[in-house]
Design a protein around this motif. Sequence first.
Motif, PDB file in Angstrom:
ATOM      1  N   ALA A 193       0.834  -1.201   0.000  1.00  0.00           N
ATOM      2  CA  ALA A 193       0.000   0.000   0.000  1.00  0.00           C
ATOM      3  C   ALA A 193       0.868   1.249   0.000  1.00  0.00           C
ATOM      4  O   ALA A 193       1.933   1.280   0.617  1.00  0.00           O
ATOM      5  CB  ALA A 193      -0.922   0.015   1.223  1.00  0.00           C
ATOM      6  N   GLY A 194       0.402   2.256  -0.695  1.00  0.00           N
ATOM      7  CA  GLY A 194       1.100   3.536  -0.712  1.00  0.00           C
ATOM      8  C   GLY A 194       0.777   4.306  -1.975  1.00  0.00           C
ATOM      9  O   GLY A 194       0.239   3.743  -2.939  1.00  0.00           O
ATOM     10  N   PRO A 195       1.097   5.589  -2.014  1.00  0.00           N
ATOM     11  CA  PRO A 195       0.907   6.377  -3.236  1.00  0.00           C
ATOM     12  C   PRO A 195       1.718   5.783  -4.387  1.00  0.00           C
ATOM     13  O   PRO A 195       2.906   5.479  -4.230  1.00  0.00           O
ATOM     14  CB  PRO A 195       1.427   7.765  -2.834  1.00  0.00           C
ATOM     15  CG  PRO A 195       1.286   7.808  -1.339  1.00  0.00           C
ATOM     16  CD  PRO A 195       1.591   6.412  -0.896  1.00  0.00           C
ATOM     17  N   LEU A 196       1.057   5.562  -5.515  1.00  0.00           N
ATOM     18  CA  LEU A 196       1.683   5.008  -6.721  1.00  0.00           C
ATOM     19  C   LEU A 196       2.258   3.610  -6.509  1.00  0.00           C
ATOM     20  O   LEU A 196       3.145   3.178  -7.253  1.00  0.00           O
ATOM     21  CB  LEU A 196       2.788   5.948  -7.239  1.00  0.00           C
ATOM     22  CG  LEU A 196       2.334   7.358  -7.616  1.00  0.00           C
ATOM     23  CD1 LEU A 196       3.528   8.185  -8.089  1.00  0.00           C
ATOM     24  CD2 LEU A 196       1.263   7.324  -8.703  1.00  0.00           C
ATOM     25  N   ALA A 197       1.756   2.893  -5.497  1.00  0.00           N
ATOM     26  CA  ALA A 197       2.245   1.532  -5.236  1.00  0.00           C
ATOM     27  C   ALA A 197       1.961   0.634  -6.443  1.00  0.00           C
ATOM     28  O   ALA A 197       0.878   0.689  -7.038  1.00  0.00           O
ATOM     29  CB  ALA A 197       1.584   0.959  -3.987  1.00  0.00           C
ATOM     30  N   ARG A 198       2.948  -0.202  -6.790  1.00  0.00           N
ATOM     31  CA  ARG A 198       2.818  -1.101  -7.946  1.00  0.00           C
ATOM     32  C   ARG A 198       2.159  -2.396  -7.483  1.00  0.00           C
ATOM     33  O   ARG A 198       2.829  -3.315  -7.008  1.00  0.00           O
ATOM     34  CB  ARG A 198       4.180  -1.368  -8.568  1.00  0.00           C
ATOM     35  CG  ARG A 198       4.762  -0.153  -9.265  1.00  0.00           C
ATOM     36  CD  ARG A 198       6.214  -0.382  -9.649  1.00  0.00           C
ATOM     37  NE  ARG A 198       6.378  -1.442 -10.640  1.00  0.00           N
ATOM     38  CZ  ARG A 198       6.327  -1.266 -11.954  1.00  0.00           C
ATOM     39  NH1 ARG A 198       6.084  -0.056 -12.461  1.00  0.00           N
ATOM     40  NH2 ARG A 198       6.501  -2.266 -12.786  1.00  0.00           N
ATOM     41  N   ILE A 199       0.844  -2.451  -7.624  1.00  0.00           N
ATOM     42  CA  ILE A 199       0.094  -3.629  -7.193  1.00  0.00           C
ATOM     43  C   ILE A 199      -0.408  -4.399  -8.401  1.00  0.00           C
ATOM     44  O   ILE A 199      -0.310  -3.940  -9.539  1.00  0.00           O
ATOM     45  CB  ILE A 199      -1.101  -3.233  -6.298  1.00  0.00           C
ATOM     46  CG1 ILE A 199      -2.126  -2.403  -7.104  1.00  0.00           C
ATOM     47  CG2 ILE A 199      -0.627  -2.463  -5.065  1.00  0.00           C
ATOM     48  CD1 ILE A 199      -3.429  -2.173  -6.368  1.00  0.00           C
ATOM     49  N   GLN A 200      -0.961  -5.578  -8.136  1.00  0.00           N
ATOM     50  CA  GLN A 200      -1.576  -6.391  -9.185  1.00  0.00           C
ATOM     51  C   GLN A 200      -3.084  -6.145  -9.146  1.00  0.00           C
ATOM     52  O   GLN A 200      -3.741  -6.578  -8.196  1.00  0.00           O
ATOM     53  CB  GLN A 200      -1.285  -7.868  -8.959  1.00  0.00           C
ATOM     54  CG  GLN A 200       0.185  -8.227  -8.917  1.00  0.00           C
ATOM     55  CD  GLN A 200       0.402  -9.669  -8.543  1.00  0.00           C
ATOM     56  OE1 GLN A 200      -0.257 -10.573  -9.066  1.00  0.00           O
ATOM     57  NE2 GLN A 200       1.324  -9.910  -7.620  1.00  0.00           N
ATOM     58  N   PRO A 201      -3.652  -5.468 -10.127  1.00  0.00           N
ATOM     59  CA  PRO A 201      -5.069  -5.119 -10.069  1.00  0.00           C
ATOM     60  C   PRO A 201      -6.007  -6.312 -10.000  1.00  0.00           C
ATOM     61  O   PRO A 201      -7.086  -6.227  -9.424  1.00  0.00           O
ATOM     62  CB  PRO A 201      -5.292  -4.307 -11.353  1.00  0.00           C
ATOM     63  CG  PRO A 201      -4.154  -4.676 -12.238  1.00  0.00           C
ATOM     64  CD  PRO A 201      -3.008  -4.960 -11.337  1.00  0.00           C
ATOM     65  N   LEU A 202      -5.591  -7.449 -10.567  1.00  0.00           N
ATOM     66  CA  LEU A 202      -6.432  -8.648 -10.546  1.00  0.00           C
ATOM     67  C   LEU A 202      -5.989  -9.643  -9.480  1.00  0.00           C
ATOM     68  O   LEU A 202      -6.537 -10.739  -9.395  1.00  0.00           O
ATOM     69  CB  LEU A 202      -6.427  -9.313 -11.932  1.00  0.00           C
ATOM     70  CG  LEU A 202      -6.968  -8.439 -13.075  1.00  0.00           C
ATOM     71  CD1 LEU A 202      -6.903  -9.195 -14.393  1.00  0.00           C
ATOM     72  CD2 LEU A 202      -8.393  -7.996 -12.786  1.00  0.00           C
TER      73      LEU A 202
END
Length: 233
Positions: A193-202
């Motif tokens: 979690a965080g601003p502009l965090a690179r997560i997996q949307p699915l």
Amino acid sequence: MKIAVVGATGGTGRKVIERALVLGHEVIAVARRPEAVSPAKGLTVRKGDVLDQHSMLNAITGAEVVISCIGPPSNLSPESAAKSLGNIRAGILTIAANFSPGRVMSEGIPNIISACQRTGVKRIVMQSGINLSNGKELSLINGLAVRLMRSIFWKAIQDKSMAEQALIQSGLDWVIVRASVLQYAEGTLNYTAGPLARIQPLGALPFADCADCLVRAATSEPEWTRKIVNVGR
């Protein structure tokens, strides 16, 4: 801290209440059906409809911060999802809700904002979705996935986008939390979690983990103020 949770009977809202109480906060659960909220120590339950500005004013009075968990209704309770129906049916009904979201967020969030301004609540946290991102902060594949979701669920995107813009322009100390796909599963507290965090949307995230992020945004992450935070795997 005294936290008003709007949308208290939804998948995330219930978990936000649980997490906030575990961490020692006082909670005001705001719901259209107060009888659907289980009593607990430290919990006050109030009736409130986000489409009724006056009821929201009464519902959040006395709170120090508001967490909004409102969104398109799927008509599926957490209990139903847990009883053999599993995440498949939950996912189907959530998808259906996103095709026909109504105006719950675009009308409801401004009413919550107005109630905050009139009652002196300075901080508000709004649950949104990663499909509101343009995908530029994500990997190439995940960015493409987000853009695909935006084209499919454009009605829900429009509703949430109007809500986000209202919050950004409100002058309050806002935090927008954009979550990946959510699921009914045991929380792990192992998430990004965080601003502009690179997560997996699915990459499915338990409601409980999204709830923990929302409580953090409300109570213990001052550097997130007036920023958009991604949360997911």
